[in-house]
Write a protein that holds these residues in place. Structure first.
Motif, short mmCIF file in Angstrom:
data_model
loop_
_atom_site.label_atom_id
_atom_site.label_comp_id
_atom_site.label_asym_id
_atom_site.label_seq_id
_atom_site.Cartn_x
_atom_site.Cartn_y
_atom_site.Cartn_z
N VAL A 1 8.02 1.20 -6.91
CA VAL A 1 6.84 1.03 -7.77
C VAL A 1 7.13 1.67 -9.13
CG1 VAL A 1 5.77 3.15 -6.86
CG2 VAL A 1 4.33 1.40 -7.94
N SER A 2 6.67 1.01 -10.19
CA SER A 2 6.79 1.57 -11.53
C SER A 2 5.51 1.30 -12.30
CB SER A 2 7.99 0.96 -12.28
OG SER A 2 7.79 -0.42 -12.48
N LYS A 3 5.31 2.05 -13.36
CA LYS A 3 4.13 1.88 -14.21
C LYS A 3 4.48 0.95 -15.37
CE LYS A 3 2.48 6.44 -12.87
NZ LYS A 3 2.33 7.86 -13.27
N ARG B 1 0.84 -1.21 0.00
CA ARG B 1 0.00 0.00 0.00
C ARG B 1 0.87 1.26 0.00
NH1 ARG B 1 -4.74 0.76 4.38
NH2 ARG B 1 -2.98 1.05 5.79
N GLY B 2 1.95 1.23 0.77
CA GLY B 2 2.88 2.37 0.77
C GLY B 2 3.48 2.61 -0.61
N ALA B 3 3.79 1.53 -1.32
CA ALA B 3 4.32 1.67 -2.68
C ALA B 3 3.27 2.28 -3.60
CB ALA B 3 4.79 0.32 -3.21
N LEU B 4 2.03 1.83 -3.48
CA LEU B 4 0.97 2.36 -4.34
C LEU B 4 0.68 3.83 -4.04
CD1 LEU B 4 -1.43 -0.72 -4.40
CD2 LEU B 4 0.01 0.12 -6.28
N GLU B 5 0.95 4.25 -2.83
CA GLU B 5 0.80 5.67 -2.50
C GLU B 5 1.82 6.53 -3.24
OE1 GLU B 5 1.09 5.57 1.74
OE2 GLU B 5 -1.04 5.09 2.02
N GLU B 6 2.92 5.93 -3.67
CA GLU B 6 3.97 6.65 -4.40
C GLU B 6 3.85 6.46 -5.91
OE1 GLU B 6 6.15 8.69 -2.91
OE2 GLU B 6 5.02 8.23 -1.08
N ARG B 7 2.78 5.82 -6.35
CA ARG B 7 2.62 5.50 -7.77
C ARG B 7 2.77 6.73 -8.67
NH1 ARG B 7 -2.60 2.64 -10.77
NH2 ARG B 7 -1.90 3.16 -12.85
N ASP B 8 2.20 7.85 -8.28
CA ASP B 8 2.26 9.05 -9.12
C ASP B 8 3.67 9.62 -9.22
OD1 ASP B 8 -0.43 8.87 -9.66
OD2 ASP B 8 -1.03 10.31 -8.12
N GLU B 9 4.56 9.20 -8.32
CA GLU B 9 5.95 9.66 -8.39
C GLU B 9 6.75 8.87 -9.43
OE1 GLU B 9 6.92 12.37 -6.66
OE2 GLU B 9 4.80 12.41 -6.05
N ALA B 10 6.24 7.71 -9.81
CA ALA B 10 6.91 6.90 -10.84
C ALA B 10 6.63 7.52 -12.20
CB ALA B 10 6.39 5.47 -10.80
N ILE B 11 7.67 7.66 -13.00
CA ILE B 11 7.54 8.25 -14.33
C ILE B 11 7.76 7.15 -15.35
CG2 ILE B 11 8.43 9.99 -15.93
CD1 ILE B 11 9.44 11.50 -13.43
N ILE C 1 10.37 4.35 -14.99
CA ILE C 1 11.30 4.75 -13.94
C ILE C 1 10.60 4.61 -12.60
CG2 ILE C 1 12.71 6.61 -13.01
CD1 ILE C 1 12.87 7.74 -15.86
N ALA C 2 11.17 3.78 -11.74
CA ALA C 2 10.53 3.44 -10.47
C ALA C 2 10.71 4.55 -9.43
CB ALA C 2 11.10 2.14 -9.93
N ALA C 3 9.77 4.58 -8.51
CA ALA C 3 9.85 5.46 -7.35
C ALA C 3 9.97 4.58 -6.12
CB ALA C 3 8.60 6.34 -7.25
N GLU C 4 10.95 4.87 -5.27
CA GLU C 4 11.13 4.07 -4.06
C GLU C 4 10.17 4.55 -2.98
OE1 GLU C 4 14.99 2.26 -2.16
OE2 GLU C 4 14.74 4.30 -1.42
#
Length: 198
Positions: free
Chosen positions: A107-109, A84-94, A97-100
């Protein structure tokens, strides 16, 4: 390095799910949490040479990196909290390119195809299949990539991608196993050099 790619067909792609209903309201996220725990936990230790990629609805991928993992506990609820914490950062992934979101979790798209392609470039893709060669007859690969599905079978397009990418097709035993149990058996197969050394 050992990699496990687990497809979550019904798993949430947003953090709007309850940690108290992982088997129902969270699209069988309990299955994916058990896979993560089976992939990493030893008795009083974590396997550092493991990566797990949870591909959620072919849209989002959450990666767990054993050498960097912190705050992973051997229960489904705390693992789900990391997801859930990773999914909260989903919008930070471009894009890809993953967002930690926390140490060892990102998480990445990305969907299944790019995750599989990247993993295949780094190791030997092993398709677990009931019609595969018995694993005891197969030499353990040095950098295996195991592909598993949640409580659903692979969809046709996923099975086709996997068939094209797979270097080996094996079965772990005479009975069909849950994904998390298959991970445990696969680890034992690798730990014992093909069940040959204890």
């Amino acid at each position: 390095m050992r990699q496990f790619i687990v497809l979550g067909h019904d798993a949430p792609t947003t953090p709007d799910f309850s940690l108290d209903d992982l088997a129902g309201g969270a699209g069988r996220l309990d299955v994916l949490c058990r896979c993560v725990n089976s992939a990493f936990f030893l008795s009083h230790a974590i396997r550092e040479d493991v990566q797990v990629h949870l591909v959620l609805q072919d849209e989002v991928t959450i990666r767990f990196e054993g050498s960097e993992l912190r705050r992973l506990n051997p229960d489904e609820r705390s693992t789900a909290a990391l997801i859930r914490g990773a999914l909260e950062e989903r919008d930070e992934a471009i894009g890809h390119i993953a967002a930690e979101s926390s140490p060892g979790v990102s998480v990445s798209k990305r969907g299944f195809a790019p995750v599989l392609e990247a993993a295949a470039s780094e190791g030997t893709v092993v398709q677990l299949h009931e019609d595969g060669d018995p694993v005891v007859d197969v030499e353990p690969p040095e950098n295996p990539v195991f592909i598993l599905s949640d409580h659903h079978d692979f969809r046709d397009e996923e099975a086709s991608l996997l068939a094209d990418a797979a270097d080996r097709r094996v079965r772990l035993g005479p009975e069909l196993l849950h994904a998390d149990h298959a991970i445990t058996v696969a680890h034992n197969y690798l730990d014992t050099d093909g069940f040959a050394t204890y």
